[in-house]
Structure formats: structure tokens, C-alpha cells
Design an enzyme around this catalytic site. Sequence first.
Site, PDB file in Angstrom:
ATOM      1  N   ASN A  78      36.587  56.196  47.117  1.00 58.62           N
ATOM      2  CA  ASN A  78      36.032  56.002  45.768  1.00 58.62           C
ATOM      3  C   ASN A  78      36.616  54.701  45.224  1.00 58.62           C
ATOM      4  O   ASN A  78      37.783  54.661  44.846  1.00 58.62           O
ATOM      5  CB  ASN A  78      36.410  57.202  44.890  1.00 58.62           C
ATOM      6  CG  ASN A  78      35.994  57.005  43.441  1.00 58.62           C
ATOM      7  OD1 ASN A  78      35.269  56.056  43.117  1.00 58.62           O
ATOM      8  ND2 ASN A  78      36.447  57.897  42.569  1.00 58.62           N
ATOM      9  N   LYS A  97      35.972  53.243  42.556  1.00 59.71           N
ATOM     10  CA  LYS A  97      36.041  53.224  41.081  1.00 59.71           C
ATOM     11  C   LYS A  97      35.466  51.903  40.569  1.00 59.71           C
ATOM     12  O   LYS A  97      34.570  51.347  41.195  1.00 59.71           O
ATOM     13  CB  LYS A  97      37.473  53.489  40.623  1.00 59.71           C
ATOM     14  CG  LYS A  97      38.040  54.770  41.261  1.00 59.71           C
ATOM     15  CD  LYS A  97      39.292  55.284  40.636  1.00 59.71           C
ATOM     16  CE  LYS A  97      39.703  56.574  41.322  1.00 59.71           C
ATOM     17  NZ  LYS A  97      40.890  57.181  40.728  1.00 59.71           N
ATOM     18  N   HIS A 129      33.949  63.792  38.308  1.00 67.13           N
ATOM     19  CA  HIS A 129      35.276  63.195  38.513  1.00 67.13           C
ATOM     20  C   HIS A 129      36.072  63.327  37.215  1.00 67.13           C
ATOM     21  O   HIS A 129      35.510  63.208  36.122  1.00 67.13           O
ATOM     22  CB  HIS A 129      35.130  61.721  38.911  1.00 67.13           C
ATOM     23  CG  HIS A 129      36.424  61.143  39.411  1.00 67.13           C
ATOM     24  ND1 HIS A 129      37.424  60.749  38.560  1.00 67.13           N
ATOM     25  CD2 HIS A 129      36.885  60.924  40.669  1.00 67.13           C
ATOM     26  CE1 HIS A 129      38.456  60.313  39.288  1.00 67.13           C
ATOM     27  NE2 HIS A 129      38.149  60.413  40.563  1.00 67.13           N
ATOM     28  N   GLU A 142      37.930  61.357  35.715  1.00 65.09           N
ATOM     29  CA  GLU A 142      37.825  60.199  34.824  1.00 65.09           C
ATOM     30  C   GLU A 142      36.541  60.276  34.007  1.00 65.09           C
ATOM     31  O   GLU A 142      36.508  59.875  32.842  1.00 65.09           O
ATOM     32  CB  GLU A 142      37.906  58.901  35.657  1.00 65.09           C
ATOM     33  CG  GLU A 142      39.338  58.665  36.124  1.00 65.09           C
ATOM     34  CD  GLU A 142      39.474  57.907  37.435  1.00 65.09           C
ATOM     35  OE1 GLU A 142      38.519  57.235  37.857  1.00 65.09           O
ATOM     36  OE2 GLU A 142      40.571  57.987  38.030  1.00 65.09           O
ATOM     37  N   GLU A 173      41.093  67.555  42.954  1.00 69.47           N
ATOM     38  CA  GLU A 173      41.891  66.397  42.555  1.00 69.47           C
ATOM     39  C   GLU A 173      42.747  66.746  41.335  1.00 69.47           C
ATOM     40  O   GLU A 173      42.251  66.685  40.193  1.00 69.47           O
ATOM     41  CB  GLU A 173      40.975  65.221  42.191  1.00 69.47           C
ATOM     42  CG  GLU A 173      40.132  64.709  43.334  1.00 69.47           C
ATOM     43  CD  GLU A 173      39.766  63.237  43.159  1.00 69.47           C
ATOM     44  OE1 GLU A 173      40.113  62.443  44.041  1.00 69.47           O
ATOM     45  OE2 GLU A 173      39.161  62.874  42.131  1.00 69.47           O
ATOM     46  N   GLY A 209      46.188  58.259  40.993  1.00 74.65           N
ATOM     47  CA  GLY A 209      46.669  56.918  40.661  1.00 74.65           C
ATOM     48  C   GLY A 209      48.117  56.866  40.207  1.00 74.65           C
ATOM     49  O   GLY A 209      48.574  55.862  39.679  1.00 74.65           O
ATOM     50  N   SER A 269      46.330  60.190  45.109  1.00 75.91           N
ATOM     51  CA  SER A 269      47.365  59.419  45.801  1.00 75.91           C
ATOM     52  C   SER A 269      47.432  59.700  47.305  1.00 75.91           C
ATOM     53  O   SER A 269      48.514  59.762  47.877  1.00 75.91           O
ATOM     54  CB  SER A 269      48.738  59.645  45.136  1.00 75.91           C
ATOM     55  OG  SER A 269      48.711  59.195  43.793  1.00 75.91           O
ATOM     56  N   GLY A 287      42.824  54.355  45.218  1.00 77.05           N
ATOM     57  CA  GLY A 287      43.537  53.098  45.445  1.00 77.05           C
ATOM     58  C   GLY A 287      43.605  52.653  46.909  1.00 77.05           C
ATOM     59  O   GLY A 287      43.339  51.482  47.218  1.00 77.05           O
TER      60      GLY A 287
HETATM   61  P1  13P Z   1      43.965  57.661  43.896  1.00 79.29           P
HETATM   62  O1  13P Z   1      43.819  57.826  45.383  1.00 79.29           O
HETATM   63  O2  13P Z   1      44.041  56.216  43.469  1.00 79.29           O
HETATM   64  O3  13P Z   1      45.058  58.506  43.344  1.00 79.29           O
HETATM   65  O4  13P Z   1      42.588  58.204  43.228  1.00 79.29           O
HETATM   66  C1  13P Z   1      42.147  59.454  43.568  1.00 79.29           C
HETATM   67  C2  13P Z   1      40.778  59.615  43.029  1.00 79.29           C
HETATM   68  O5  13P Z   1      40.574  59.758  41.839  1.00 79.29           O
HETATM   69  C3  13P Z   1      39.658  59.579  43.975  1.00 79.29           C
HETATM   70  O6  13P Z   1      38.477  59.981  43.380  1.00 79.29           O
END
Ligand code: 13P
Length: 257
Positions: free
Chosen positions: A9, A11, A99, A101, A171, A177, A217, A239
Site C-alpha cells: 500500500n 498510500k 483502511h 486512515e 491492522e 507507521g 510495520s 512504508g
Molecule cells: P506500515 O507498514 O507503514 O506500518 O503501514 C501499514 C499499513 O497501513 C498498510 O496498509
Amino acid sequence: MRKPLISGNWKMNLNHFEALTLVEKLAYQLTKDVFERVDVAVHPPFTDLRTVQTVIASDSLEIQLGAQHCHWEATGAYTGEISPAFLAKLDVKLVICGHSERRELFGETDEMVNHKVKAIIAHDMTPIMCVGETLEEREAGQTETRVLDQVRAGLDGLKREQVGQMVLAYEPIWAIGTGRTATADDAQAVCAAIRGAVVEGWGAPAGESIRIQYGGSVKAANAAELIAMPDIDGALVGGASIDAEEFARLVAFAAEA
Ligand code: 13P
């Protein structure tokens, strides 16, 4: 046997030029035998989709194309929204919905997530429906209740065979993150509870075939341990997915797990 799915992802990172470079690097680093053991998908921003689709098609790459979000209506007066029909036309195979976010920053509710899941399936794509608890909920011992409520609400009204072909992503919000990952045992326990809820609501075959990813992460260093768990069928990676070397290593470890 459920084939693990490793999804990147991206983002709101990488413009379409940068996306092109990343996919080309990835294609070079991911070896053929890896795709026999794991499915690999990338979820670029909308403005990059056409570019990435073109590279995947012209180089016959085995990487699957994904999107990060969509609306539930196919057309209409929804300024700024993205139609699932248009995504399907771009050969998008997987669409992330719910998600954290989007839930936290853009007010997506379980009901909206449920509409999206249905729309994505109606357009012959696979939803990756995300669920997860906040740190406060975890500390209050509410992880399972919160996550299973999201699962049941998001899947409400779906047929058994539709659920069986979906992907869920667990998640935990506090792990996204932050560099903090749930331990493999903790993640396994929640994913097992999710599978249990699917079996209870939609039957054993659906529970057996639905793929449940862990996200938060995930890196090359911890991917194998997580994916070796019996109820974790892949990873949703943020990330670490926008660094070609790291993501290719992560996929290779996952393929060995
Ligand atoms: P990270 O791997 O950056 O923690 O993000 C996870 C995520 O939200 C994937 O959708």
C-alpha cells in the site's frame, strides 16, 4: 492451502514517474519462483494507476494491480470520488477498503465499508477489507470485540462464496507507521478470532478460504515470522513497500515462510 498475498500500500507516496521506476525495479528483483509461492500486489495512488497498469501489461508482469479506495456507486454526481467500474476497466484486481486512515481521517463508517465491499465484488474485483483496534481499545482489553464488530458489519449481507474469496487485513492502528508490530503470537490470536467469526457467520468453507493479512510495520526482518503463523495469509505493507530492495526481500522471505 491459502496462497499468501503480499500487498504494497503506497498510500499518498510517489507520483507516476516515481511509480514507474519502482515497479520496474520490483519486476527486476522479484524472481519467477517467488510468484509460485506468493501473490504480490501493489496499490499505487490513483494518478499512477494507468502508468503502472501499462508496465504490468506490456512486460507481462505477475504483479497484481490494486487501488487504495473507491466509491460504491459506478457513476454519478460524486465530485472527487472514484468509480469501482473505472478501476475494473484499468485491470485493477484488488481494492483496499476501510483502511484505518480512511476511517479515522475521512470518516469512513462500517456501513460505508460494507457498501464498498459489495460494489468491489459486483465489479469482479477483490476487496481487502481492513479492521483494527486503537491503542486505547487494546489497553482496555477490547481488541477482539472491536475487530470482530468491524468484520461482522463490513461483511453484512454477503453470500458465503463471496466472503470466501475476499481478503481481510488485520491492522492494529497503533502498529501502523510506528515501527511497533504486534508480536506474531498476538497477531495470530486476533487473526484466528477473525477466522472464527467468519466460520460462525458464513460457514466453514468461507472461513477456510478467506485470506487474512496482517499489517502494521511489516518489514523484511519480521515478515517470515508473521506469515508462518497458521491464520496469517500474507501482509499489507506500507512504508516498506515503497523501497524496492526492502519490499523484494520481504516478498522473498514470505515465499520461504
Ligand atoms: P506500515 O507498514 O507503514 O506500518 O503501514 C501499514 C499499513 O497501513 C498498510 O496498509
